[in-house]
Enzyme design. Structure first.
Site, short mmCIF file in Angstrom:
data_model
loop_
_atom_site.label_atom_id
_atom_site.label_comp_id
_atom_site.label_asym_id
_atom_site.label_seq_id
_atom_site.Cartn_x
_atom_site.Cartn_y
_atom_site.Cartn_z
N ASP A 55 0.95 -1.14 0.01
CA ASP A 55 0.04 0.02 0.17
C ASP A 55 1.01 1.23 -0.06
O ASP A 55 2.13 1.15 -0.30
CB ASP A 55 -0.97 0.01 1.18
CG ASP A 55 -2.42 0.62 1.00
OD1 ASP A 55 -2.07 1.90 0.43
OD2 ASP A 55 -3.39 0.07 1.12
N ASP A 115 -5.73 3.25 -7.29
CA ASP A 115 -6.44 3.52 -6.27
C ASP A 115 -6.90 4.91 -6.24
O ASP A 115 -6.28 5.55 -7.15
CB ASP A 115 -6.02 3.15 -4.94
CG ASP A 115 -6.76 3.26 -3.66
OD1 ASP A 115 -7.96 3.24 -4.01
OD2 ASP A 115 -6.51 3.59 -2.68
N GLU A 137 -11.41 7.80 -8.66
CA GLU A 137 -12.69 8.29 -9.08
C GLU A 137 -12.96 9.41 -9.75
O GLU A 137 -13.96 9.76 -10.40
CB GLU A 137 -13.58 8.38 -7.87
CG GLU A 137 -13.94 6.89 -7.27
CD GLU A 137 -12.63 6.17 -6.58
OE1 GLU A 137 -12.58 5.15 -6.53
OE2 GLU A 137 -11.74 7.10 -6.08
N ARG A 171 -10.00 0.57 -8.63
CA ARG A 171 -11.13 0.80 -7.60
C ARG A 171 -12.23 1.57 -8.35
O ARG A 171 -13.41 0.87 -8.18
CB ARG A 171 -10.60 1.75 -6.44
CG ARG A 171 -11.87 1.71 -5.22
CD ARG A 171 -11.54 2.62 -3.90
NE ARG A 171 -11.26 3.86 -4.10
CZ ARG A 171 -10.97 4.72 -3.06
NH1 ARG A 171 -10.74 4.38 -2.10
NH2 ARG A 171 -10.63 6.22 -3.36
N ASP A 183 -12.99 -0.04 0.31
CA ASP A 183 -12.86 -0.53 1.85
C ASP A 183 -14.04 -0.99 2.35
O ASP A 183 -15.25 -0.32 2.32
CB ASP A 183 -12.59 1.10 2.34
CG ASP A 183 -11.19 1.71 1.75
OD1 ASP A 183 -10.41 1.05 1.52
OD2 ASP A 183 -11.34 3.07 1.54
N HIS A 197 -6.45 -8.24 2.91
CA HIS A 197 -5.99 -6.76 3.12
C HIS A 197 -6.61 -6.28 4.52
O HIS A 197 -7.60 -6.62 4.92
CB HIS A 197 -6.45 -6.09 1.89
CG HIS A 197 -5.95 -4.59 1.96
ND1 HIS A 197 -4.61 -4.26 2.37
CD2 HIS A 197 -6.69 -3.35 1.58
CE1 HIS A 197 -4.46 -2.73 2.23
NE2 HIS A 197 -5.79 -2.29 1.53
#
Length: 871
Positions: free
Chosen positions: A328, A442, A445, A529, A545, A603
């Site tokens: 990460d 990640d 958006e 994502r 998440d 994760h």
């Protein structure tokens, strides 16, 4: 006090008849008024039949002009195209000026040059007020041809305004209390969508742990299944603007704030065919690297490279299968993109670590976020992006600045050639510097920690009739659209974020995948994502998440089934949960189910307790479930191949295999993996048993022992059985009529390569079964595969198993794989002899569960032309 005369009058037949007539007329006027208020303000004119369908013009009737959310546009253009036997396109656009439309690359399958003679679809128009219906033809079990209405705007609202487009369909169904609707992702919700005037907002957003709210992906497609007729159909509104879909028991309504009305209707009629037809239009699944079907380990909160190395070493020490270790944002220098922390993750140590991983058959995947820190002192990546000019811009053309993990950032424009060139240079240098095998996109958006922009914050003020991207008159979801993202008046080369916001993450993924393929000349692995229609053509995704709760464990079934249906096959949830502390019981339950996820990754959050198997004293059970997963990798890989060729879903709802079963249509706590394996997990805290539903029409065997559990082939309805299930187990059944290939498992896919295989075949009521298995080198690009693959058909009939070439390739003819064992579930006692390729063998027996097991075959049994027979 009523007079006798009035009493006689009121009780007379004539008076009652007049009274009833008056009530009827008043009711009719009321309903007519309601229909008039709800009807379209347009009239259909100039309807012309073309060789592909129809064209027409919609003219606004002035008496219906309304200023709610703005004024309806005066003139619209209608086009209807019968694109294939099973697909119809209905498109309505502004006739006087062009508007934003979703880019052409989304649609992968083009229309036929003329209407097919055997089309299963028909459209019917009402001219004034304008409305249309779509019908689907289907054959009944008796061979009769019937038509079903699958989309129906008669008597409903219709609006086409600059910033508000509205269309509603009546939902048709029988013998049920509600319609069965699926799709409209992405959100934390059940697989079957609630129909209680539910609002489904589609606008990609980092909506952290928000239940039943719009999340990271937008997919305006739904499937309606009707078990009373055993048929399904699908509808896609190809529109990328923010929208609400309002779903009730009677209607489904679209409300979007831009673009055009571009509908695709999919005839099915089976659920499987609907899924295939949708994916053939929007893009078939990418073929994954074989190694990525293995198990993945990750955590947000690794302290340093020693911490990560310790995880890998313990996985090896305890012989726990794993193919990919993840990092990460901890590895970055101050969370700067394309950097390594010089103290905790120095580049030279990272290189050594990756070399160690690859030497043992493992790989490293790292996270990348699109935000590039605004740092001119020691961060050349920022200056390079500025110099390119290919970044997301404010309305005034300056770089749009938001805040993410490293602080203030700007964002590359992946729709601009210079933006792709910038990304290619930085990704190439970064990946090759240490030997990274895949990338995790990640926060794409775009996610931001401030609303809109730090340089030009937008106040949520009064709305007006002028076009304002940040203040539309109708706001899907009821929350300002720039919340946790960039301003909607920001621009890329593709266009305004108002129109293109939902496409940003996909554009990053496409660029990243293309670059990785160019670097390695092999298939790329990208996890995203943010998704949109067609994203499964390029990448894997995870459900974002989540929390370490049983509710999230349960939601993962619906989430994965939904995303698989929508075309994203490599999908999974964070096993054991990300946020909050897991428990041993929950993590065991999640690991047993997660071992069957199409994408399986543990994760964890940095502030949560450790949840590696050794931390929770669950090493043995984890090993057992992961070894089972690895034994099934040939089966998973074959399912991916099917999806990449004709469309399909890895995880399948029960009603997809049993479309006539009314109860199966409502079951979302069980799932089929392909057509062979049915999972019935325990999903409640403290539970030690589970009630499993078995649809009518099948024989079900215990997957592990082969014992016949239940036969519903002669039943008119399905049955429920309760099973005891320890905290370390999961209830798994194999459906009669299926044949799967498994392989002796190892600690990773490279070590497992070359191991012998075994057949696991379950008899149907006729003693027959069928299956397929696909092999290639697991990494070559589609264009390089050519005929270097093997696809075998496995057929069992009349006490004989045959393995035949499905495609006659040299690779298949010379395929070196050996079959060591054969298991046949559901055989009759009294077998006297077994032969392999015409030669008798003696290492076989039939046990008390009715399982024929033939062993020690490795030296005599391969795949091409194999034959097994028993008397």
């Amino acid at each position: 006090n009523v007079s006798p005369f009035l009493k006689r009058t009121m009780s007379s037949p004539l008076f009652l008849a007049i009274l009833l007539l008056a009530i009827f007329l008043l009711s009719s006027l009321s309903h007519a008024s309601q229909r008039s208020a709800a009807s379209s303000p347009y009239t259909l004119t100039d309807l012309i039949t073309t060789k592909q369908g129809y064209t027409g013009t919609l003219l606004l009737k002035s008496q219906h002009q309304s200023d709610r959310y703005g004024s309806n546009l005066p003139k619209l253009q209608l086009s209807v195209v019968f694109e294939s036997k099973t697909r119809l396109r209905v498109k309505i656009v502004d006739a006087e000026k062009s508007r934003w439309e979703v880019p052409d690359y989304i649609v992968k399958q083009k229309a036929a040059s003329q209407k097919p003679d055997d089309s299963l679809l028909r459209v019917e128009f009402q001219k004034d007020p304008f409305a249309f219906r779509v019908f689907r033809k289907r054959a009944t079990s008796s061979g009769e041809i019937r038509e079903d209405i699958i989309f129906d705007t008669f008597g409903t609202e219709f609006a086409f305004k600059d910033q508000y487009l509205n269309v509603k369909t009546n939902l048709h169904y029988e013998q049920a209390s509600k319609p069965r609707i699926f799709g409209l992702g992405e959100r934390f919700l059940s697989f079957q969508l609630p129909t209680d005037n539910h609002v489904y907002t589609m606008f990609n957003k980092d909506n952290y742990l928000a239940y039943d709210k719009n999340l990271y992906g937008s997919h305006p497609f739904y499937m309606q299944h009707r078990p009373e007729i055993g048929a399904s159909h699908g509808v896609l509104l190809l529109n990328s603007n923010a929208m609400d879909v309002v779903l009730s028991n009677q209607t489904l309504e679209y409300r979007t704030i831009g673009g055009v009305m571009d509908f695709f209707f999919f005839a099915g009629p089976s659920p499987k065919e609907v899924v295939q037809q949708y994916q053939q239009l929007t893009g078939l699944s990418y073929m994954p690297l074989y190694s990525t079907l293995g198990f993945h380990m990750c955590r947000y909160g690794y302290k340093n490279i020693s911490h990560v190395r310790d995880v890998v070493q313990k996985m090896d020490q305890y012989q726990l299968p794993m193919d990919v270790q993840w990092l990460d944002i901890d590895y970055m220098r101050g969370y700067r993109l394309f950097t390594f922390d010089p103290v905790n993750f120095p580049q030279d140590e990272m290189k050594k670590f990756v070399d160690e991983l690859k030497a043992s058959g493992k790989h490293l995947v790292t996270i990348i976020d699109p935000g590039v820190k605004t740092d001119t002192d020691s961060y050349p990546q920022y200056q390079a992006l500025l110099d390119s000019g290919a970044y997301v811009k404010r309305a005034d053309g300056k770089p749009l600045v938001n805040v993410v993990w490293p602080g203030e950032v700007i964002f590359p424009d992946f729709s601009a050639q210079k933006g792709i060139e910038y990304w290619k240079k930085e990704v190439s240098q970064f990946v090759q510097s240490v030997g990274i095998s895949g990338l995790w996109c990640d926060m794409n958006e775009i996610a931001g920690f401030v609303n809109g922009s730090v340089t030009a914050p937008i106040a949520a003020g009064r709305r007006n009739s002028e076009f304002n991207p940040n203040n539309p008159p109708y706001v899907p979801g009821g929350v300002r659209l720039d919340e946790k993202t960039v301003s909607l008046d920001a621009t890329t080369e593709m266009g305004l974020q108002y129109n293109t916001h939902n496409l940003y993450g996909q554009s990053e993924v496409i660029a990243t995948k293309t670059i990785l393929e160019e670097i390695t000349q092999k298939r790329a692995f990208v996890l995203t994502r943010s998704t949109y229609v067609g994203s499964g053509n390029y990448s894997a995704m995870w459900l974002g998440d989540n929390e370490s709760t049983y509710y999230q464990l349960k939601l993962s079934l619906g989430g994965i089934m939904t995303m698989n249906m929508l075309g994203v096959q490599s999908a999974g949830a964070d096993i054991c949960g990300f946020e909050k502390n897991t428990t041993q019981e929950l993590c065991k339950r999640w690991t047993s189910l997660g071992s069957f996820y199409p994408f399986a990754r543990n994760h964890n959050f940095k502030d949560s307790i450790d949840q590696e198997p050794w931390a929770l004293d669950m090493i043995d059970m984890t090993r057992r479930h992961l070894l089972n997963r690895y034994s099934l990798l040939p089966y998973f890989y074959t399912l991916f191949y099917e999806a990449s060729q004709v469309g399909g879903n890895i995880w399948r709802p029960l009603f997809q295999l049993f479309p006539d079963d009314d109860i199966a249509a409502d079951v979302d706590t069980e799932v089929f993996v392909g057509d062979a394996i049915m999972l019935s997990p325990v999903l409640d805290e403290g539970a030690t048993s589970v009630s499993a539903y078995f649809p009518a029409g099948g024989i079900f065997y215990n997957y592990y022992s082969g014992k016949k559990v239940i036969d519903t082939t002669s039943s008119s309805s399905g049955e429920r059985l309760r099973f005891e299930c320890s905290v370390e187990d999961i209830i798994v059944h194999q459906l009669g009529g299926s044949a799967i290939v498994r392989q002796k498992p190892e600690v990773n896919t490279r070590v497992q390569e070359g191991n012998p295989y075994f057949l696991q075949i379950a008899s149907d009521k006729r003693g027959e079964a069928f299956g397929q298995v696909y092999f290639d080198d697991g990494e070559s690009l589609k264009e390089d595969i050519g005929d270097k693959y093997a696809l075998f058909d496995i057929l069992m009939r009349q006490q004989t198993i045959k393995i035949a070439l499905h495609d006659d390739t040299q690779y298949a003819k010379a395929f070196p794989g050996r079959i060591a064992e054969v298991f046949v579930y559901g055989v009759k006692q009294g077998i006297s002899s077994v032969s392999v390729n015409g030669e008798p063998v003696s290492d076989w027996h039939v046990n008390e569960n009715g399982v024929l097991r033939i062993v020690n075959l490795e030296t005599v049994l391969g795949f091409p032309g194999a034959s097994i027979h028993w008397e």
